[in-house]
Motif scaffolding. Structure first.
Motif, mmCIF file in Angstrom:
data_model
loop_
_atom_site.group_PDB
_atom_site.id
_atom_site.type_symbol
_atom_site.label_atom_id
_atom_site.label_comp_id
_atom_site.label_asym_id
_atom_site.label_seq_id
_atom_site.Cartn_x
_atom_site.Cartn_y
_atom_site.Cartn_z
ATOM 1 N N VAL A 1 0.840 -1.191 0.000
ATOM 2 C CA VAL A 1 0.000 0.000 0.000
ATOM 3 C C VAL A 1 0.877 1.244 0.000
ATOM 4 O O VAL A 1 1.832 1.338 0.780
ATOM 5 C CB VAL A 1 -0.925 0.035 1.236
ATOM 6 N N LEU A 2 0.568 2.198 -0.865
ATOM 7 C CA LEU A 2 1.229 3.497 -0.835
ATOM 8 C C LEU A 2 0.289 4.511 -0.214
ATOM 9 O O LEU A 2 -0.893 4.567 -0.567
ATOM 10 C CB LEU A 2 1.629 3.953 -2.232
ATOM 11 N N ILE A 3 0.823 5.346 0.711
ATOM 12 C CA ILE A 3 0.047 6.397 1.336
ATOM 13 C C ILE A 3 0.628 7.754 0.964
ATOM 14 O O ILE A 3 1.805 8.017 1.211
ATOM 15 C CB ILE A 3 -0.025 6.214 2.874
ATOM 16 N N LEU A 4 -0.190 8.589 0.332
ATOM 17 C CA LEU A 4 0.177 9.968 0.023
ATOM 18 C C LEU A 4 -0.522 10.876 1.022
ATOM 19 O O LEU A 4 -1.750 11.019 0.999
ATOM 20 C CB LEU A 4 -0.238 10.338 -1.405
ATOM 21 N N GLU A 5 0.252 11.477 1.914
ATOM 22 C CA GLU A 5 -0.280 12.378 2.941
ATOM 23 C C GLU A 5 0.840 13.307 3.370
ATOM 24 O O GLU A 5 1.914 12.847 3.761
ATOM 25 C CB GLU A 5 -0.803 11.574 4.137
ATOM 26 N N ASP A 6 0.618 14.624 3.274
ATOM 27 C CA ASP A 6 1.692 15.566 3.569
ATOM 28 C C ASP A 6 1.823 15.879 5.054
ATOM 29 O O ASP A 6 2.878 16.325 5.501
ATOM 30 C CB ASP A 6 1.515 16.862 2.777
ATOM 31 N N GLU A 7 0.777 15.652 5.850
ATOM 32 C CA GLU A 7 0.874 15.883 7.287
ATOM 33 C C GLU A 7 1.493 14.662 7.950
ATOM 34 O O GLU A 7 0.888 13.583 7.989
ATOM 35 C CB GLU A 7 -0.495 16.181 7.872
ATOM 36 N N GLU A 8 2.705 14.843 8.480
ATOM 37 C CA GLU A 8 3.482 13.703 8.986
ATOM 38 C C GLU A 8 2.762 12.961 10.105
ATOM 39 O O GLU A 8 2.808 11.727 10.165
ATOM 40 C CB GLU A 8 4.848 14.182 9.474
ATOM 41 N N SER A 9 2.083 13.691 10.997
ATOM 42 C CA SER A 9 1.412 13.027 12.116
ATOM 43 C C SER A 9 0.294 12.113 11.623
ATOM 44 O O SER A 9 0.135 10.988 12.124
ATOM 45 C CB SER A 9 0.848 14.067 13.086
#
Length: 232
Positions: free
Chosen positions: A4-12
């Motif tokens: 699975v790839l997760i694209l999310e800019d908020e690190e938390s």
């Protein structure tokens, strides 16, 4: 192990999702911006599911999805978005997403959606029987996972392929939205039932000569949809 790839800019938020995915046995790749996600999705083999946030640096999640779908119809794509407007949900599906989850969401809901989509992706990929269907100018082959019109290959996502397969199996039989949801998305699907209608519209754009007046994938008013074949 599914990848699975997760694209999310908020690190938390990204770290929270990654932890829960790993706890459930997934192999996880991370991306903090659209270009990094697009690079991994086009160069890393065997990614099963992409979880895409919409509002990220570089190019947004919608554009990542659109570009990926130009060359890859086999991957499952779920949008993670704080955008709750109906037009955003519809647009996400129209550019090639299979599902969407609105923030905030629980890890349980997200994992359930991933497993539901994985079942469709795996059905799409696996050759479980030597079965083919023909209906008018269309042919569907479950071994090669190809759907053609007049011999020309039409690129379908795993969800679209599952829908077409079910329609051809139930040719000329009206199918309600609930029946389609249960069969294609699974009885445990917790999302918006209008996802059926959006996928129908997307399919019509691909298969019908005039999508506004469908010849094959027809609406049965007050009931649902049916595939109009030539066998009855």
């Amino acid at each position: 192990m599914s990848k699975v790839l997760i694209l999310e800019d908020e690190e938390s938020i990204r770290s929270f999702i990654v932890i829960n995915l790993k706890r459930n046995g997934f192999d996880v790749l991370e991306a903090a911006d659209g270009y990094e996600a697009l690079s991994k999705l086009t160069t890393v083999p065997d990614i099963d599911i992409a979880l895409l946030d919409v509002m990220v640096p570089g190019i947004d999640g919608f554009e990542v999805c659109r570009r990926v779908r130009e060359t890859n119809e086999r991957i499952g794509i779920i949008f993670l978005t704080a955008k709750v407007q109906e037009q955003d949900k519809v647009y996400a599906l129209s550019v090639g997403a299979d599902d969407h989850v609105s923030k905030p969401f629980s890890p349980t809901e997200l994992i359930a959606r991933i497993h539901s989509l994985l079942r469709r992706v795996n059905v799409y990929r696996e050759s479980s029987a030597k079965v083919s269907f023909t209906s008018g100018p269309f042919s569907l082959d479950l071994i090669s996972k190809q759907f053609k019109k007049n011999g020309q290959l039409l690129e379908l996502t795993p969800t679209e392929f599952s829908l077409i397969q079910y329609f051809l199996e139930q040719e000329n039989t009206p199918l309600s939205r609930d029946v389609l949801l249960d069969h294609v998305w699974g009885k445990d699907y917790m999302g918006d039932p209008k996802i059926v209608d959006v996928n129908i519209r997307r399919l019509r754009q691909k298969i019908e000569s005039n999508p506004s007046e469908p010849e094959y994938l027809q609406t049965v008013w007050g009931h649902g949809y049916k595939w109009k074949g030539d066998s009855k």
